[in-house]
Design an enzyme around this catalytic site. Structure first.
Site, short mmCIF file in Angstrom:
data_model
loop_
_atom_site.label_atom_id
_atom_site.label_comp_id
_atom_site.label_asym_id
_atom_site.label_seq_id
_atom_site.Cartn_x
_atom_site.Cartn_y
_atom_site.Cartn_z
N ASN A 9 42.35 -48.03 -102.30
CA ASN A 9 40.95 -47.66 -102.10
C ASN A 9 40.16 -48.29 -103.23
OD1 ASN A 9 38.48 -46.45 -101.77
ND2 ASN A 9 39.15 -44.40 -102.38
N TRP A 10 39.42 -49.32 -102.91
CA TRP A 10 38.66 -50.03 -103.95
C TRP A 10 37.38 -49.29 -104.32
CZ3 TRP A 10 38.74 -56.13 -103.46
CH2 TRP A 10 40.05 -56.58 -103.66
N LYS A 11 37.02 -48.28 -103.56
CA LYS A 11 35.78 -47.53 -103.82
C LYS A 11 34.60 -48.51 -103.95
CE LYS A 11 38.59 -44.16 -106.22
NZ LYS A 11 38.60 -42.92 -106.97
N HIS A 93 37.32 -38.54 -98.07
CA HIS A 93 37.70 -38.67 -99.49
C HIS A 93 36.89 -37.65 -100.30
CE1 HIS A 93 38.17 -40.33 -103.50
NE2 HIS A 93 39.21 -41.00 -103.04
N GLU A 95 35.39 -37.87 -102.98
CA GLU A 95 34.11 -38.37 -103.50
C GLU A 95 33.03 -38.31 -102.44
OE1 GLU A 95 35.67 -42.04 -105.06
OE2 GLU A 95 36.80 -40.88 -106.54
N GLU A 163 45.24 -35.51 -102.01
CA GLU A 163 44.68 -36.00 -103.26
C GLU A 163 44.06 -34.83 -104.03
OE1 GLU A 163 43.76 -40.44 -103.07
OE2 GLU A 163 42.02 -39.41 -102.28
N GLY A 169 41.40 -40.42 -110.60
CA GLY A 169 40.71 -41.18 -111.64
C GLY A 169 40.80 -40.56 -113.02
N SER A 206 45.77 -40.88 -109.47
CA SER A 206 46.34 -41.49 -110.69
C SER A 206 47.76 -42.02 -110.50
CB SER A 206 46.29 -40.49 -111.85
OG SER A 206 44.94 -40.19 -112.18
N GLY A 227 43.68 -45.62 -106.11
CA GLY A 227 42.34 -46.08 -106.45
C GLY A 227 42.40 -47.18 -107.49
N GLY A 228 42.21 -46.81 -108.74
CA GLY A 228 42.09 -47.78 -109.84
C GLY A 228 43.20 -48.81 -109.88
C1 PEP Z 1 41.53 -42.47 -104.85
O1 PEP Z 1 40.48 -43.06 -105.01
O2 PEP Z 1 41.81 -42.06 -103.73
C2 PEP Z 1 42.42 -42.31 -106.00
C3 PEP Z 1 43.54 -41.68 -105.83
O3 PEP Z 1 42.01 -42.86 -107.20
P1 PEP Z 1 42.93 -43.09 -108.52
O4 PEP Z 1 44.22 -43.71 -108.07
O5 PEP Z 1 42.11 -44.01 -109.37
O6 PEP Z 1 43.15 -41.74 -109.14
#
Ligand code: PEP
Length: 246
Positions: A9-11, A93, A95, A163, A169, A206, A227-228
């Site tokens: 997920n590049w957000k 999600h 967010e 999640e 994050g 994470s 994500g990251g």
């Molecule tokens: C996400 O955006 O769904 C996520 C899990 O982010 P991260 O891996 O950066 O915690």
């Protein structure tokens, strides 16, 4: 579609220059054992889908509207994502639930729209830290599952991503026992409602190259929503390799 999925997920990250990361990832994984998905911002979806054409990398959106078309400035219909080359769409999600006040009912309506357009919905659920501290994790997860999944969900059209909001994050990851407890609970809840459907259950929050293998060894964890660490080919590649080996 296999059951194991490494989803990125590049957000709100990524411009044309980052397509090179996808090319590097494709070169590193010509024949992976798991499915690979990248969900870039909508502005990159079409070009990223072109870049990934013929490779093991699939592409997805990060949200869609519940309606098929109409006066919804700034929104994107599920069929538009499919037209841009997407096979999947992330829905609900945390967010979006926080920033856009998305409710379980709205997520369910979007999931139906995604299915209608032939997309696989990656439906996200997860408790906040306050909910966990209050001992409400399983109640919250159960309610989100019940409310966010419409009738008609199958293992072929829906993936579930657990999640924990406090792990996204932050660099904080639940213990393996905590992941086990929630994933086992989700599996049982899905079996009750959608008997015979063997859904892919992703863990997200994470996930990094140095913790991926441990997480993928947990029962009922079929992959990750990342994500990251999905932004750089080297990091995401290490996570994909860990899932391939699991
Ligand atoms: C996400 O955006 O769904 C996520 C899990 O982010 P991260 O891996 O950066 O915690």
């Amino acid at each position: 579609m296999g059951k194991k999925l490494a989803a990125g997920n590049w957000k709100m990250n990524g411009t044309s220059a980052d397509l090179a990361e996808v090319s590097a990832l494709i070169a590193a994984h010509p024949a992976p054992a798991c499915d690979i998905l990248i969900c870039p911002p909508a502005t990159l979806l079409s070009r990223l889908s072109d870049t990934a054409q013929g490779s093991a990398v699939q592409t997805g959106g990060q949200d869609c509207h519940a309606n098929a078309s109409g006066a919804h400035t700034g929104d994107i219909a599920a069929a538009m994502l499919a037209d841009a080359g997407a096979s999947h769409v992330i829905l609900g999600h945390s967010e979006r639930r926080t920033d856009h006040n998305e409710t379980d009912a709205e997520v369910a309506a979007k999931t139906l729209a995604a299915h209608g357009a032939g997309l696989i919905a990656v439906v996200c659920i997860g408790e906040t830290e306050a909910q966990r501290d209050a001992g409400d994790t399983l109640a919250v997860i159960g309610a989100q599952l019940d409310g966010s999944l419409p009738q008609g969900c199958t293992a072929a059209n829906t993936v579930i991503a657990y999640e924990p909001v406090w792990a996204i994050g932050t660099g904080r990851v639940p213990s393996l026992d905590q992941i086990t407890e929630v994933h086992d609970f989700i599996r049982a809840r899905l079996n009750d409602r959608f008997a015979g459907q063997d859904f892919s259950l992703l863990y997200g929050g994470s996930v990094k190259p140095d913790n991926a293998a441990q997480i993928f060894a947990v029962g009922n964890v079929d992959g990750a929503l990342v994500g990251g660490a999905s932004l750089k080919a080297a990091d995401f590649s290490a996570i994909i390799s860990a899932l391939d080996a699991a």
